[in-house]
Write an enzyme that holds these catalytic residues in place. Structure first.
Site, PDB file in Angstrom:
ATOM      1  N   SER A   1      48.968 -55.006 109.175  1.00 10.60           N
ATOM      2  CA  SER A   1      49.245 -56.416 109.505  1.00 10.60           C
ATOM      3  C   SER A   1      49.162 -56.807 110.973  1.00 10.60           C
ATOM      4  CB  SER A   1      50.616 -56.811 108.978  1.00 10.60           C
ATOM      5  OG  SER A   1      50.490 -57.157 107.637  1.00 10.60           O
TER       6      SER A   1
ATOM      7  N   LYS B   1      56.368 -63.238 115.852  1.00  7.83           N
ATOM      8  CA  LYS B   1      56.216 -63.329 114.391  1.00  7.83           C
ATOM      9  C   LYS B   1      57.562 -63.632 113.763  1.00  7.83           C
ATOM     10  CE  LYS B   1      54.339 -60.566 110.507  1.00  7.83           C
ATOM     11  NZ  LYS B   1      53.749 -59.263 110.134  1.00  7.83           N
TER      12      LYS B   1
ATOM     13  N   SER C   1      49.387 -59.600 107.693  1.00  8.27           N
ATOM     14  CA  SER C   1      50.313 -60.708 107.573  1.00  8.27           C
ATOM     15  C   SER C   1      50.628 -61.393 108.907  1.00  8.27           C
ATOM     16  CB  SER C   1      51.607 -60.215 106.931  1.00  8.27           C
ATOM     17  OG  SER C   1      52.242 -59.272 107.776  1.00  8.27           O
TER      18      SER C   1
HETATM   19  N1  GLN Z   1      48.243 -56.384 103.710  1.00 12.06           N
HETATM   20  C1  GLN Z   1      49.130 -55.304 103.440  1.00 12.06           C
HETATM   21  C2  GLN Z   1      50.079 -55.719 102.353  1.00 12.06           C
HETATM   22  O1  GLN Z   1      49.883 -56.741 101.791  1.00 12.06           O
HETATM   23  C3  GLN Z   1      49.869 -54.896 104.682  1.00 12.06           C
HETATM   24  C4  GLN Z   1      50.900 -55.861 105.079  1.00 12.06           C
HETATM   25  C5  GLN Z   1      51.598 -55.468 106.350  1.00 12.06           C
HETATM   26  O2  GLN Z   1      51.130 -54.628 107.098  1.00 12.06           O
HETATM   27  N2  GLN Z   1      52.749 -56.071 106.558  1.00 12.06           N
HETATM   28  O3  GLN Z   1      51.005 -55.044 102.034  1.00 12.06           O
END
Ligand code: GLN
Length: 479
Positions: free
Chosen positions: A178, A79, A154
């Site tokens: 995420s 990532k 994400s």
């Molecule tokens: N979708 C969640 C957010 O927008 C979690 C994102 C993540 O785990 N990096 O914050």
């Protein structure tokens, strides 16, 4: 079976027996990336030459008779918020578009020590803020299972790359879901380790008290292999800890108790998703596991609590992108027009950050400001403690907790992007785990209209082993 479909465990066996070479394996993935990533858009950068030379080096070592370590010669995707020395690291943001990492994240150091082959960097929502990878500053990634749908986020690029057989496994990061939510949407396995189990050194921070790096893989066994390779104390991350030796495996299933929290089956949830989750819970029961309903009464506050604490930490962490230290800066011309240094900061940040990131910085700055700190941030921290205590109480009664990962399968591209609140809701079942610092895994357990659905198994702190073991049992039971 195609080479690109192999699990880590299978690829390792073939490499060790010299049935295949790392070069062959790496080339197979690079070819597939070339042919298919035009459709998935999972990579932000593919480092083919580096991967090929790495593969050749490992083949040479194996030829000299060296026993390859479990990850040696096996291609991984990373990532793009995890630093790999001398590779660009954008965090999915224009503000870091040309930023080149000066050192390896600790997890990368550990994987390199095992001779992993790095194929490239994967797409993500900007600074990991999002649930669909549509917030990427570059382009959205598509779900390989259905190209009209999001891969989740994400870590959508990493999950799509694994699901599309563009890499053998990948690394993601999980701040509120995420790793688990994209794994669930793409039909692969995603493990979010206990807070502190894996070093965060070299992970571009989003919200430091919630962030964790973890594996996205094709099987639970692979997740275990990668977790073993990256876990443990790191002097560069003072919140990291050495893990107790894994407890002996082969618990008698009859002695394990699993809890199903009633707050995780909510109104508005997709009924077919619920059915699949309930069926997979039954699979455990059929194996002799005791299942009981439990309650995590403060669950309903998790989302609001997260959306105070996370942006507060975001606003502090992202203050470093000021147009001076590194990353995007307004042009010299524009700079000479500015009246003072503050103009450089403000304009560089305005132009470099995307909308969602700016929203969260503003929210966080507000929540931390004098007069509001007590009303918002401090109160959210107290609620966080209550959420954590809910889990502690539950874990006095049960060993593991089973829940859905997300209330729906992968949604359509564009469906939620205009409505942040709807988007935030897709993490309703994953966020409490981060607030409580617990380990959890997402395992594919079925499909709704051909879209994968994941079950979440949550464990006590540092009991990743138990989660992985249960996961392997389930995997067998449903295959
Ligand atoms: N979708 C969640 C957010 O927008 C979690 C994102 C993540 O785990 N990096 O914050």
């Amino acid at each position: 079976m195609e080479l690109t479909e192999l699990t880590i465990a299978q690829a390792h066996e073939k490499l060790a027996k010299r049935e295949i070479s790392s070069l062959e394996l790496t080339k197979a993935f690079l070819d597939r990336i070339e042919n298919f990533d035009k459709k998935f858009f999972s990579f932000l950068a593919v480092t083919s030459n580096l991967a090929l030379s790495q593969a050749r080096k490992i083949d040479d070592l194996i030829l000299t008779g060296r026993k390859p370590s479990i990850l040696a010669g096996i291609p991984i995707a990373v990532k793009d918020n995890i630093l790999v020395e001398e590779m660009r690291c954008t965090a999915g943001s224009k503000i870091l578009e040309n930023y080149v990492a000066p050192y390896d994240a600790t997890v990368i150091e550990r994987l390199k020590a095992q001779d992993a082959v790095i194929l490239g960097k994967t797409n993500l929502d900007e600074f990991a803020m999002g649930s669909s990878t549509e917030n990427s500053g570059f382009f959205p990634t598509k779900n390989p299972q259905d190209l009209t749908r999001v891969p989740g986020g994400s870590s959508g690029g990493s999950a799509a790359a694994v699901a599309g057989d563009l890499c053998c496994y990948a690394l993601g990061s999980d701040t509120g879901g995420s790793i688990r939510q994209p794994a669930s949407f793409c039909g692969v396995v995603g493990l979010k380790p206990t807070y502190g189990a894996v070093s965060r050194s070299g992970l571009i921070s989003m919200a430091s008290s919630l962030d964790q790096i973890g594996p996205i893989t094709k099987t639970v066994e692979d997740a275990k292999i990668v977790f073993e390779a990256i876990k443990g104390k790191d002097p560069l991350d003072s919140t990291s800890v050495e893990l107790p030796k894994p407890q002996t495996t082969n618990h008698k299933l009859q002695t394990i108790k699993m809890g199903v929290p009633k707050e995780y089956f909510i109104e508005g949830m997709d009924t077919e998703v619920e059915e699949i989750i309930r069926n997979s819970i039954k699979k455990f029961e059929e194996q002799g596991v005791k299942i009981e309903e439990i309650s995590l009464p403060h669950t309903k506050y998790a989302l609001s609590c997260y959306y105070i604490i996370m942006p507060s930490e975001v606003s502090a962490n992202l203050a470093r992108y000021d147009g001076i230290k590194y990353g995007y800066s307004i042009s010299k011309e524009q700079r000479s027009k500015g009246k003072e240094l503050l103009d450089v900061y403000l304009r560089s940040r305005e132009e470099g950050f995307g909308e969602e990131v700016r929203i969260r910085i503003m929210l966080g700055t507000y929540a931390l400001s004098a007069g509001y700190y007590e009303a918002y941030y401090l109160r959210a921290q107290k609620v966080r403690t209550l959420i954590k205590e809910d889990f502690e109480k539950a874990f006095q009664k049960v060993d593991l907790i089973l829940t859905p990962v997300s209330p729906t399968p992968a949604f359509k591209i564009g469906e939620k992007i205009e409505d942040p609140l709807k988007m935030y809701l897709s993490d309703i079942f994953t966020i409490a785990v981060n607030l409580a610092g617990l380990p959890a895994i997402s395992i594919p357990v079925g499909r709704v209209n051909n879209l994968p659905v994941g079950l979440q198994i949550i464990g006590r702190p540092f009991e990743e082993n138990k989660i992985l073991e249960a996961g392997q049992i389930l995997e067998k039971a449903i295959s």
